[in-house]
Design a protein around this motif. Sequence first.
Motif, PDB file in Angstrom:
ATOM      1  N   GLU A  37       0.814  -1.212   0.000  1.00 55.08           N
ATOM      2  CA  GLU A  37       0.000   0.000   0.000  1.00 55.08           C
ATOM      3  C   GLU A  37       0.848   1.262   0.000  1.00 55.08           C
ATOM      4  O   GLU A  37       0.414   2.309  -0.489  1.00 55.08           O
ATOM      5  CB  GLU A  37      -0.954  -0.021   1.200  1.00 55.08           C
ATOM      6  N   ARG A  38       2.043   1.187   0.535  1.00 55.51           N
ATOM      7  CA  ARG A  38       2.951   2.333   0.460  1.00 55.51           C
ATOM      8  C   ARG A  38       3.300   2.672  -0.990  1.00 55.51           C
ATOM      9  O   ARG A  38       3.675   3.809  -1.297  1.00 55.51           O
ATOM     10  CB  ARG A  38       4.238   2.041   1.232  1.00 55.51           C
ATOM     11  N   SER A  39       3.187   1.690  -1.871  1.00 54.76           N
ATOM     12  CA  SER A  39       3.457   1.934  -3.285  1.00 54.76           C
ATOM     13  C   SER A  39       2.221   2.444  -4.020  1.00 54.76           C
ATOM     14  O   SER A  39       2.283   2.755  -5.209  1.00 54.76           O
ATOM     15  CB  SER A  39       3.954   0.647  -3.960  1.00 54.76           C
ATOM     16  N   GLY A  40       1.085   2.507  -3.325  1.00 62.31           N
ATOM     17  CA  GLY A  40      -0.132   3.011  -3.937  1.00 62.31           C
ATOM     18  C   GLY A  40      -1.063   1.937  -4.448  1.00 62.31           C
ATOM     19  O   GLY A  40      -1.941   2.217  -5.267  1.00 62.31           O
ATOM     20  N   ARG A  41      -0.897   0.714  -3.984  1.00 63.38           N
ATOM     21  CA  ARG A  41      -1.752  -0.391  -4.425  1.00 63.38           C
ATOM     22  C   ARG A  41      -2.271  -1.136  -3.207  1.00 63.38           C
ATOM     23  O   ARG A  41      -1.568  -1.282  -2.219  1.00 63.38           O
ATOM     24  CB  ARG A  41      -0.965  -1.350  -5.324  1.00 63.38           C
ATOM     25  N   ILE A  42      -3.500  -1.637  -3.300  1.00 62.71           N
ATOM     26  CA  ILE A  42      -4.083  -2.439  -2.226  1.00 62.71           C
ATOM     27  C   ILE A  42      -4.247  -3.870  -2.722  1.00 62.71           C
ATOM     28  O   ILE A  42      -4.577  -4.098  -3.892  1.00 62.71           O
ATOM     29  CB  ILE A  42      -5.441  -1.856  -1.765  1.00 62.71           C
ATOM     30  N   ASN A  43      -3.996  -4.838  -1.857  1.00 59.48           N
ATOM     31  CA  ASN A  43      -4.078  -6.246  -2.234  1.00 59.48           C
ATOM     32  C   ASN A  43      -4.954  -6.981  -1.227  1.00 59.48           C
ATOM     33  O   ASN A  43      -4.512  -7.316  -0.135  1.00 59.48           O
ATOM     34  CB  ASN A  43      -2.676  -6.863  -2.282  1.00 59.48           C
ATOM     35  N   LEU A  44      -6.192  -7.241  -1.614  1.00 58.73           N
ATOM     36  CA  LEU A  44      -7.103  -7.993  -0.758  1.00 58.73           C
ATOM     37  C   LEU A  44      -6.985  -9.495  -0.978  1.00 58.73           C
ATOM     38  O   LEU A  44      -7.717 -10.270  -0.365  1.00 58.73           O
ATOM     39  CB  LEU A  44      -8.555  -7.561  -1.000  1.00 58.73           C
ATOM     40  N   GLY A  45      -6.055  -9.902  -1.832  1.00 56.93           N
ATOM     41  CA  GLY A  45      -5.879 -11.319  -2.100  1.00 56.93           C
ATOM     42  C   GLY A  45      -4.967 -12.016  -1.121  1.00 56.93           C
ATOM     43  O   GLY A  45      -4.655 -13.200  -1.293  1.00 56.93           O
ATOM     44  N   LEU A  46      -4.522 -11.319  -0.073  1.00 58.23           N
ATOM     45  CA  LEU A  46      -3.531 -11.898   0.826  1.00 58.23           C
ATOM     46  C   LEU A  46      -4.074 -13.049   1.662  1.00 58.23           C
ATOM     47  O   LEU A  46      -3.294 -13.865   2.155  1.00 58.23           O
ATOM     48  CB  LEU A  46      -2.956 -10.808   1.747  1.00 58.23           C
ATOM     49  N   GLU A  47      -5.386 -13.139   1.807  1.00 63.63           N
ATOM     50  CA  GLU A  47      -5.946 -14.301   2.505  1.00 63.63           C
ATOM     51  C   GLU A  47      -5.647 -15.577   1.719  1.00 63.63           C
ATOM     52  O   GLU A  47      -5.242 -16.593   2.291  1.00 63.63           O
ATOM     53  CB  GLU A  47      -7.460 -14.124   2.691  1.00 63.63           C
ATOM     54  N   GLY A  48      -5.831 -15.512   0.390  1.00 64.03           N
ATOM     55  CA  GLY A  48      -5.503 -16.662  -0.443  1.00 64.03           C
ATOM     56  C   GLY A  48      -4.022 -16.954  -0.446  1.00 64.03           C
ATOM     57  O   GLY A  48      -3.601 -18.118  -0.429  1.00 64.03           O
ATOM     58  N   THR A  49      -3.204 -15.897  -0.452  1.00 67.62           N
ATOM     59  CA  THR A  49      -1.755 -16.068  -0.401  1.00 67.62           C
ATOM     60  C   THR A  49      -1.328 -16.707   0.915  1.00 67.62           C
ATOM     61  O   THR A  49      -0.457 -17.576   0.958  1.00 67.62           O
ATOM     62  CB  THR A  49      -1.052 -14.710  -0.565  1.00 67.62           C
ATOM     63  N   LEU A  83       3.191 -11.113  -7.855  1.00 66.29           N
ATOM     64  CA  LEU A  83       3.547 -10.697  -9.216  1.00 66.29           C
ATOM     65  C   LEU A  83       2.336 -10.757 -10.149  1.00 66.29           C
ATOM     66  O   LEU A  83       2.135  -9.864 -10.983  1.00 66.29           O
ATOM     67  CB  LEU A  83       4.675 -11.575  -9.762  1.00 66.29           C
ATOM     68  N   VAL A  84       1.534 -11.813 -10.027  1.00 68.95           N
ATOM     69  CA  VAL A  84       0.335 -11.931 -10.857  1.00 68.95           C
ATOM     70  C   VAL A  84      -0.629 -10.784 -10.556  1.00 68.95           C
ATOM     71  O   VAL A  84      -1.160 -10.133 -11.464  1.00 68.95           O
ATOM     72  CB  VAL A  84      -0.346 -13.291 -10.628  1.00 68.95           C
ATOM     73  N   HIS A  85      -0.847 -10.529  -9.270  1.00 70.64           N
ATOM     74  CA  HIS A  85      -1.736  -9.430  -8.871  1.00 70.64           C
ATOM     75  C   HIS A  85      -1.204  -8.102  -9.384  1.00 70.64           C
ATOM     76  O   HIS A  85      -1.945  -7.293  -9.961  1.00 70.64           O
ATOM     77  CB  HIS A  85      -1.857  -9.401  -7.353  1.00 70.64           C
ATOM     78  N   GLY A  86       0.096  -7.866  -9.210  1.00 68.93           N
ATOM     79  CA  GLY A  86       0.682  -6.603  -9.641  1.00 68.93           C
ATOM     80  C   GLY A  86       0.658  -6.432 -11.136  1.00 68.93           C
ATOM     81  O   GLY A  86       0.438  -5.317 -11.640  1.00 68.93           O
ATOM     82  N   ARG A 194       5.477  -0.759  -8.132  1.00 71.00           N
ATOM     83  CA  ARG A 194       4.295  -1.381  -7.532  1.00 71.00           C
ATOM     84  C   ARG A 194       4.291  -2.890  -7.753  1.00 71.00           C
ATOM     85  O   ARG A 194       3.857  -3.645  -6.884  1.00 71.00           O
ATOM     86  CB  ARG A 194       3.036  -0.743  -8.114  1.00 71.00           C
ATOM     87  N   LEU A 195       4.783  -3.335  -8.892  1.00 67.94           N
ATOM     88  CA  LEU A 195       4.864  -4.760  -9.159  1.00 67.94           C
ATOM     89  C   LEU A 195       5.784  -5.450  -8.140  1.00 67.94           C
ATOM     90  O   LEU A 195       5.429  -6.474  -7.544  1.00 67.94           O
ATOM     91  CB  LEU A 195       5.380  -4.991 -10.578  1.00 67.94           C
ATOM     92  N   LEU A 196       6.955  -4.865  -7.932  1.00 68.17           N
ATOM     93  CA  LEU A 196       7.905  -5.442  -6.980  1.00 68.17           C
ATOM     94  C   LEU A 196       7.383  -5.350  -5.551  1.00 68.17           C
ATOM     95  O   LEU A 196       7.556  -6.278  -4.749  1.00 68.17           O
ATOM     96  CB  LEU A 196       9.253  -4.735  -7.103  1.00 68.17           C
ATOM     97  N   ALA A 197       6.745  -4.226  -5.211  1.00 72.75           N
ATOM     98  CA  ALA A 197       6.202  -4.070  -3.859  1.00 72.75           C
ATOM     99  C   ALA A 197       5.109  -5.087  -3.579  1.00 72.75           C
ATOM    100  O   ALA A 197       5.032  -5.645  -2.471  1.00 72.75           O
ATOM    101  CB  ALA A 197       5.658  -2.651  -3.677  1.00 72.75           C
ATOM    102  N   THR A 198       4.270  -5.361  -4.579  1.00 71.27           N
ATOM    103  CA  THR A 198       3.202  -6.350  -4.396  1.00 71.27           C
ATOM    104  C   THR A 198       3.785  -7.748  -4.263  1.00 71.27           C
ATOM    105  O   THR A 198       3.275  -8.575  -3.490  1.00 71.27           O
ATOM    106  CB  THR A 198       2.223  -6.289  -5.584  1.00 71.27           C
ATOM    107  N   ALA A 199       4.863  -8.027  -5.003  1.00 70.33           N
ATOM    108  CA  ALA A 199       5.520  -9.332  -4.895  1.00 70.33           C
ATOM    109  C   ALA A 199       6.133  -9.522  -3.510  1.00 70.33           C
ATOM    110  O   ALA A 199       6.000 -10.587  -2.897  1.00 70.33           O
ATOM    111  CB  ALA A 199       6.591  -9.473  -5.981  1.00 70.33           C
ATOM    112  N   VAL A 200       6.804  -8.492  -3.001  1.00 74.10           N
ATOM    113  CA  VAL A 200       7.393  -8.578  -1.662  1.00 74.10           C
ATOM    114  C   VAL A 200       6.297  -8.721  -0.617  1.00 74.10           C
ATOM    115  O   VAL A 200       6.423  -9.514   0.330  1.00 74.10           O
ATOM    116  CB  VAL A 200       8.264  -7.332  -1.377  1.00 74.10           C
ATOM    117  N   GLY A 201       5.205  -7.972  -0.787  1.00 70.16           N
ATOM    118  CA  GLY A 201       4.091  -8.082   0.152  1.00 70.16           C
ATOM    119  C   GLY A 201       3.502  -9.480   0.178  1.00 70.16           C
ATOM    120  O   GLY A 201       3.203 -10.024   1.247  1.00 70.16           O
ATOM    121  N   GLY A 202       3.348 -10.092  -0.997  1.00 66.56           N
ATOM    122  CA  GLY A 202       2.837 -11.458  -1.059  1.00 66.56           C
ATOM    123  C   GLY A 202       3.785 -12.455  -0.423  1.00 66.56           C
ATOM    124  O   GLY A 202       3.366 -13.409   0.246  1.00 66.56           O
ATOM    125  N   SER A 203       5.078 -12.237  -0.624  1.00 67.50           N
ATOM    126  CA  SER A 203       6.085 -13.125  -0.043  1.00 67.50           C
ATOM    127  C   SER A 203       6.026 -13.102   1.484  1.00 67.50           C
ATOM    128  O   SER A 203       6.081 -14.150   2.140  1.00 67.50           O
ATOM    129  CB  SER A 203       7.478 -12.717  -0.532  1.00 67.50           C
TER     130      SER A 203
END
Length: 308
Positions: A37-49, A83-86, A194-203
């Motif tokens: 989210e600091r990169s400007g993106r929200i990821n509600l898929g983290l429950e699945g992750t 990465l897929v989400h981003g 944002r792509l890299l930030a979402t990948a790190v967040g998922g990891s």
Amino acid sequence: MDETGVGLWGVPLAILAGAVRVSTPFIFVSLGETITERSGRINLGLEGTLVFGAMTAYAVAVISGSPWLGVLAAMCTGAVFGLVHGWICKWPKVNDIAIGIALMQFGLGLAFFLGKPYIQPAAPRLPSIPFGAWSQVPQIEAALNINVLFLIGAVLAAVLWWAFRNTRIGIVLRVVGDSTDAARAMGIDPDRVRLLATAVGGSLAAIGGAYLSLYYPGSWNEGISSGQGLMAVALVIFARWNPIGCFLAALLFGGAGALGPALQSVGVSQGYYLFYATPYVLTLIILIATSSPTRALAGAPGALSLTK
């Protein structure tokens, strides 16, 4: 004093132990979502992750005999989900919320399908450090038996807090999260960041899943998560996108989740189960308290929105 030898002190001890145990997945998921989210993106898929990471970690640990290989495998799968989400969300007018929910359901379904053969086999557990070995009271020993991932999460929260303010990567992340146009004017590619930030967040979220299956509760089953990935998003808002705040809020959520079992441990046999709903009530209160149609949240990244 009761038969356990600690009397009413059993309640705060049980809450302390529960806060440490229950908060660890929240710590990693919330820190991962903070980066995203600091990169400007929200990821509600983290429950699945989170759930897919739990299944992956458990399966790899069963096959390899190493819980740490399981954690590493979970991190890799979490990064792939990120990465897929981003990648999908970089396209114009794509709804972050819809993509996150779709990937959450995909991750849950895939984890349940691939994880069926690993429900029965036992996997090696992640290690813990017995800080309470000095005590002869079992409750104190249990409360101070700290898993290594909890300690790593505490250190990571402090490192991220420092990095956001004092490193080039942290500054770039904040610039992209605050203004896409300003980032482009500085020669920064917002989509890549944002792509890299979402990948790190998922990891990081997948590490939380690995903790669930390899330490507490320490097994793999389809009900291993109780919406912790979704609640972590509310936790990030409550913490105002501050990693240290995320760590403290995770302890608060963990303590709330441990309240019901703590009351049961001292003989409260009626109504204690209502306290199992405390984390969900707390999530609802936080979302209501932080909602306003007229003012922006303090600390919120300026570019954070539902669509790009």
